[in-house]
Design a protein around this motif. Structure first.
Motif, mmCIF file in Angstrom:
data_model
loop_
_atom_site.group_PDB
_atom_site.id
_atom_site.type_symbol
_atom_site.label_atom_id
_atom_site.label_comp_id
_atom_site.label_asym_id
_atom_site.label_seq_id
_atom_site.Cartn_x
_atom_site.Cartn_y
_atom_site.Cartn_z
ATOM 1 N N SER A 196 0.827 -1.210 0.000
ATOM 2 C CA SER A 196 0.000 0.000 0.000
ATOM 3 C C SER A 196 0.858 1.256 0.000
ATOM 4 O O SER A 196 0.450 2.303 -0.513
ATOM 5 N N ALA A 197 2.037 1.171 0.622
ATOM 6 C CA ALA A 197 2.981 2.287 0.642
ATOM 7 C C ALA A 197 4.366 1.735 0.940
ATOM 8 O O ALA A 197 4.501 0.693 1.579
ATOM 9 N N VAL A 198 5.388 2.445 0.446
ATOM 10 C CA VAL A 198 6.778 2.054 0.668
ATOM 11 C C VAL A 198 7.575 3.309 1.000
ATOM 12 O O VAL A 198 7.380 4.366 0.388
ATOM 13 N N TRP A 199 8.474 3.182 1.957
ATOM 14 C CA TRP A 199 9.358 4.289 2.326
ATOM 15 C C TRP A 199 10.798 3.791 2.408
ATOM 16 O O TRP A 199 11.042 2.624 2.733
ATOM 17 N N LEU A 200 11.743 4.693 2.154
ATOM 18 C CA LEU A 200 13.143 4.464 2.483
ATOM 19 C C LEU A 200 13.479 5.382 3.652
ATOM 20 O O LEU A 200 13.247 6.594 3.585
ATOM 21 N N ALA A 201 13.997 4.793 4.713
ATOM 22 C CA ALA A 201 14.270 5.535 5.945
ATOM 23 C C ALA A 201 15.771 5.670 6.153
ATOM 24 O O ALA A 201 16.521 4.707 5.983
ATOM 25 N N SER A 202 16.214 6.872 6.536
ATOM 26 C CA SER A 202 17.631 7.124 6.794
ATOM 27 C C SER A 202 17.764 8.315 7.729
ATOM 28 O O SER A 202 16.809 9.066 7.938
ATOM 29 N N SER A 203 18.955 8.501 8.267
ATOM 30 C CA SER A 203 19.149 9.506 9.314
ATOM 31 C C SER A 203 19.016 10.936 8.811
ATOM 32 O O SER A 203 18.567 11.809 9.552
ATOM 33 N N GLY A 204 19.405 11.201 7.586
ATOM 34 C CA GLY A 204 19.345 12.554 7.072
ATOM 35 C C GLY A 204 17.965 12.944 6.596
ATOM 36 O O GLY A 204 17.320 13.840 7.142
ATOM 37 N N ARG A 205 17.463 12.239 5.603
ATOM 38 C CA ARG A 205 16.168 12.629 5.036
ATOM 39 C C ARG A 205 14.988 12.065 5.822
ATOM 40 O O ARG A 205 13.842 12.346 5.507
ATOM 41 N N GLN A 206 15.255 11.259 6.842
ATOM 42 C CA GLN A 206 14.221 10.654 7.685
ATOM 43 C C GLN A 206 13.443 9.609 6.887
ATOM 44 O O GLN A 206 13.854 8.463 6.838
ATOM 45 N N ILE A 207 12.319 9.975 6.278
ATOM 46 C CA ILE A 207 11.602 9.026 5.425
ATOM 47 C C ILE A 207 11.324 9.663 4.068
ATOM 48 O O ILE A 207 10.952 10.823 3.976
ATOM 49 N N ALA A 208 11.524 8.858 3.034
ATOM 50 C CA ALA A 208 11.233 9.288 1.670
ATOM 51 C C ALA A 208 10.233 8.297 1.082
ATOM 52 O O ALA A 208 10.538 7.107 0.958
ATOM 53 N N PRO A 209 9.011 8.746 0.742
ATOM 54 C CA PRO A 209 8.028 7.833 0.169
ATOM 55 C C PRO A 209 8.408 7.441 -1.260
ATOM 56 O O PRO A 209 8.852 8.278 -2.049
ATOM 57 N N VAL A 210 8.270 6.168 -1.557
ATOM 58 C CA VAL A 210 8.553 5.672 -2.908
ATOM 59 C C VAL A 210 7.292 5.851 -3.750
ATOM 60 O O VAL A 210 6.247 5.261 -3.454
ATOM 61 N N VAL A 211 7.395 6.673 -4.787
ATOM 62 C CA VAL A 211 6.232 6.942 -5.638
ATOM 63 C C VAL A 211 6.292 6.166 -6.945
ATOM 64 O O VAL A 211 5.317 6.111 -7.693
ATOM 65 N N SER A 212 7.454 5.566 -7.228
ATOM 66 C CA SER A 212 7.614 4.755 -8.435
ATOM 67 C C SER A 212 8.611 3.650 -8.148
ATOM 68 O O SER A 212 9.684 3.904 -7.592
ATOM 69 N N LEU A 213 8.234 2.403 -8.498
ATOM 70 C CA LEU A 213 9.103 1.255 -8.279
ATOM 71 C C LEU A 213 9.288 0.518 -9.598
ATOM 72 O O LEU A 213 8.322 0.023 -10.179
ATOM 73 N N ASP A 214 10.524 0.505 -10.097
ATOM 74 C CA ASP A 214 10.832 -0.117 -11.393
ATOM 75 C C ASP A 214 9.926 0.412 -12.492
ATOM 76 O O ASP A 214 9.447 -0.329 -13.359
ATOM 77 N N GLY A 215 9.688 1.725 -12.442
ATOM 78 C CA GLY A 215 8.900 2.383 -13.479
ATOM 79 C C GLY A 215 7.404 2.297 -13.314
ATOM 80 O O GLY A 215 6.661 2.863 -14.129
ATOM 81 N N VAL A 216 6.936 1.629 -12.269
ATOM 82 C CA VAL A 216 5.501 1.499 -12.024
ATOM 83 C C VAL A 216 5.112 2.413 -10.868
ATOM 84 O O VAL A 216 5.725 2.369 -9.789
ATOM 85 N N GLU A 217 4.096 3.226 -11.066
ATOM 86 C CA GLU A 217 3.684 4.193 -10.058
ATOM 87 C C GLU A 217 3.101 3.495 -8.832
ATOM 88 O O GLU A 217 2.344 2.529 -8.946
ATOM 89 N N LEU A 218 3.474 4.007 -7.649
ATOM 90 C CA LEU A 218 2.902 3.561 -6.383
ATOM 91 C C LEU A 218 2.056 4.689 -5.810
ATOM 92 O O LEU A 218 2.456 5.853 -5.857
ATOM 93 N N SER A 219 0.921 4.330 -5.227
ATOM 94 C CA SER A 219 0.005 5.367 -4.741
ATOM 95 C C SER A 219 0.499 5.989 -3.440
ATOM 96 O O SER A 219 0.611 7.204 -3.310
ATOM 97 N N GLY A 220 0.812 5.170 -2.437
ATOM 98 C CA GLY A 220 1.297 5.690 -1.166
ATOM 99 C C GLY A 220 0.216 6.416 -0.392
ATOM 100 O O GLY A 220 -0.971 6.357 -0.717
ATOM 101 N N ASP A 221 0.644 7.120 0.656
ATOM 102 C CA ASP A 221 -0.271 7.858 1.527
ATOM 103 C C ASP A 221 0.407 9.154 1.955
ATOM 104 O O ASP A 221 1.014 9.237 3.018
ATOM 105 N N PRO A 222 0.305 10.208 1.117
ATOM 106 C CA PRO A 222 1.018 11.463 1.396
ATOM 107 C C PRO A 222 0.682 12.077 2.745
ATOM 108 O O PRO A 222 1.562 12.593 3.437
ATOM 109 N N ALA A 223 -0.579 12.021 3.159
ATOM 110 C CA ALA A 223 -0.965 12.632 4.436
ATOM 111 C C ALA A 223 -0.298 11.918 5.597
ATOM 112 O O ALA A 223 0.230 12.549 6.517
#
Length: 289
Positions: free
Chosen positions: A250-277
Motif C-alpha cells: 500500500s505504501a513504501v518508504w526508504l528511511a535514513s538519518s538525514g532525510r528521515q523518510i522518503a516515500p517511494v512513488v515509483s518502483l521499477d517504473g511502475v507508479e505507487l500510490s502511497g499515503d502522502p498525508a
C-alpha cells in the motif's frame, strides 16, 4: 559561519588521548591511511534536529558493532558521545536553526601503524524536501543470497563500512534508469535495503521491514518509525518479504538519518500510490523526536 565543525580523536594505540578541534579545510588524514587506500573503516551518520542528535545511543551501539565486525579497536562510546555533543555545541545557533548531520568515522589508521584514525564531522545536511515529497526507485540484485550473513560472515553484511564503491555504482545505475534510489534484492528474491537506507513497506495493514539477521544494517530511523506506528496502535513486523510483495504494498518508504523518510512513488517504473498525508504527519513526528 560556524559549520562545518571537525573534531579529530587522537589515538595512542587503541585509546583516545585527546579530542582536538581542527580546520576541516586543511588536510587531516594521511594518504597511507587504510580508510583512504582500502576503505578499511566504519562510520555513522546522525541527524541533528533542533540541536538534538537523534537516536544517539543507537548510533553509538551500531558504531561499536561495526567496529567489532571489522576487528577494529572498540570505540569508547563515552569519548565519542562527548565529541558529538561538543561538535553540536560548537555549531551553535546553526544546530538549532538547520538540520545537521554528524558523521563519525573510525579507520584502521596508517598502513603499518598501530593506532586507528577517528573523527567527528558536523555539517549542514542540505535540503531533503524533494526526496521527502517522493522518490523513484529501482530494484537491483545485490548478488548474494539472503542468508549470506550466516554462510559468509567475512563479507561484512550488516556492518556500516567505508567501502561504498558498490553502493555508489548502484546509485549511478539508478540514475541511468531515470530513478533516484535503489532497493537491493537478494539473489533468492528477498528485499534487503537501500545503499544508505532501510526499506519499510505497508503490507496488508502491517508495517514490515527486513530483519537484521538477513545481513541488512539495523535501521535507527526505521526503529523510530516503528515506535511511532506502534504508539498509534499499528502493527509492525520484522520478516523476510519478496519483491512481489513490495510491488503490491500500500505504501513504501526508504528511511535514513538525514532525510528521515522518503516515500517511494515509483518502483521499477511502475507508479505507487502511497499515503502522502500519513507520510507528512509521520515525518513531523520523526523530526520532533
Amino acid at each position: 559561519m560556524t559549520l562545518p565543525v571537525l573534531l579529530m580523536l587522537v589515538h595512542d594505540g587503541s585509546s583516545v588521548t585527546a579530542v582536538e578541534e581542527r580546520d576541516p579545510a586543511l588536510p587531516q588524514v594521511g594518504v597511507l591511511d587504510l580508510g583512504v587506500t582500502r576503505g578499511d573503516g566504519v562510520f555513522e551518520s546522525i541527524g541533528v534536529v533542533g540541536g538534538r542528535p537523534q537516536a544517539l545511543e543507537a548510533h553509538l551501539a551500531r558504531l561499536v558493532r561495526s567496529a567489532e565486525l571489522l576487528d577494529l579497536p572498540r570505540p569508547d562510546v563515552d569519548v565519542w558521545r562527548s565529541a558529538i555533543l561538543r561538535g553540536i555545541e560548537i555549531a551553535g545557533s546553526e544546530a538549532l536553526e538547520s538540520e545537521l548531520l554528524v558523521k563519525l568515522v573510525l579507520t584502521r589508521g596508517l598502513e603499518g601503524g598501530s593506532a586507528p584514525t577517528g573523527w567527528v564531522h558536523v555539517f549542514d545536511s542540505g535540503d531533503y524536501s524533494g526526496d521527502r515529497a517522493g522518490i523513484a526507485v529501482v530494484t537491483l540484485d545485490r548478488g548474494y543470497r539472503s542468508d549470506v550473513a550466516v554462510t559468509s560472515p567475512w563479507l561484512l553484511q550488516g556492518a556500516k563500512t567505508l567501502s561504498y564503491a558498490v553502493n555508489k555504482a548502484a546509485l549511478r545505475e539508478a540514475a541511468r534508469r531515470g530513478a533516484d534510489d535503489v532497493v537491493f534484492v537478494s539473489s533468492d528474491g528477498i528485499v534487503l535495503e537501500g545503499p544508505n537506507s532501510t526499506v519499510i513497506a505497508l503490507l496488508d495493514g502491517v508495517y514490515v521491514t527486513t530483519p537484521p539477521s538477513l545481513g541488512v544494517l539495523e535501521g535507527t530511523t526505521q526503529a523510530a518509525f516503528f515506535a511511532d506506528a506502534e504508539a498509534r496502535g499499528a502493527a509492525v513486523e520484522y520478516r523476510a518479504f519478496t519483491v512481489e510483495e513490495l510491488r503490491r504494498a500500500s505504501a513504501v518508504w526508504l528511511a535514513s538519518s538525514g532525510r528521515q523518510i522518503a516515500p517511494v512513488v515509483s518502483l521499477d517504473g511502475v507508479e505507487l500510490s502511497g499515503d502522502p498525508a500519513s507520510t507528512s504527519e509521520t515525518l513531523k513526528r520523526l523530526l520532533a523526536r
